[in-house]
Write an enzyme that holds these catalytic residues in place. Sequence first.
Site, PDB file in Angstrom:
ATOM      1  N   HIS A 131       0.834  -1.197   0.000  1.00  0.00           N
ATOM      2  CA  HIS A 131       0.000   0.000   0.000  1.00  0.00           C
ATOM      3  C   HIS A 131       0.874   1.255   0.000  1.00  0.00           C
ATOM      4  O   HIS A 131       2.108   1.175  -0.008  1.00  0.00           O
ATOM      5  CB  HIS A 131      -0.975  -0.009   1.186  1.00  0.00           C
ATOM      6  CG  HIS A 131      -0.332   0.017   2.536  1.00  0.00           C
ATOM      7  ND1 HIS A 131       0.251   1.138   3.083  1.00  0.00           N
ATOM      8  CD2 HIS A 131      -0.174  -0.959   3.471  1.00  0.00           C
ATOM      9  CE1 HIS A 131       0.718   0.868   4.276  1.00  0.00           C
ATOM     10  NE2 HIS A 131       0.483  -0.413   4.547  1.00  0.00           N
ATOM     11  N   CYS A 143       3.247  -4.513   6.560  1.00  0.00           N
ATOM     12  CA  CYS A 143       3.031  -4.434   5.118  1.00  0.00           C
ATOM     13  C   CYS A 143       4.279  -3.880   4.418  1.00  0.00           C
ATOM     14  O   CYS A 143       5.251  -3.504   5.066  1.00  0.00           O
ATOM     15  CB  CYS A 143       1.847  -3.527   4.817  1.00  0.00           C
ATOM     16  SG  CYS A 143       0.278  -4.150   5.488  1.00  0.00           S
TER      17      CYS A 143
END
Length: 171
Positions: A131, A143
Site C-alpha cells: 500500500h 506491510c
Amino acid sequence: MRAHSRNDLVLTRQGLRFAGNLWPCSIGRGGVRVDKREGDGATPSGKHDIVGLLYRPDRIARPAPWAVPIRPGDLWSDDPRHEDYNLMVRAPYPWSHERLRRGDRLYDLVLLTDWNWPWAEKGRGSAIFLHRWRRQGFPTEGCVAFRPDHLLSIAKRIRIGTRLIVPETLV
C-alpha cells in the site's frame, strides 16, 4: 518451488526489485521475520502470491481490469479468535478489524498477498498488503509501502502469478 521470475516483486535492502526497476519502499517496524505473529509489526519472509487488488473509486481511477472497489463498510478482520480472521468482512462487525475505507490515503490502492490466507492459522498475522507509505522510511505494521505513483505503476504491471518475495535476510 519455482525460482524467482522476472514478474516477481523481490524485496532487497535497497528497495523492491520489479519490472527492471528498484522501487523505494518501507517494511514493518519489526523487520523481516520467519515466525510472524499478529501484532509484531514484522513483514513475513517467504514467497507470497499477489491475490487481489483493491482501490478507492471515489479517489482514483480503476488501476487494472481485475481491481475491486473498496466500498463503505469494507473491513479486514484481524481478530484471531474469530472464524473470519484475516478475511475481508463487512460492517457492522463487532470483532477486531481494520477499516479498508480509511480517512487517510494509505489504502487508496492495495495489493493483497496470500500471507496466512485464505485458511488462516490463528495468531500468525493478518493483512500483509502492499500500500501507500506515510512517508519515505516510515515503517508499517508489517506491510510493504510505496510512494503513491510507484505503487500505481507496480499495480498496473502485476500479472497472474506475480509473487512478493521476502528473503529471510535482506541483501
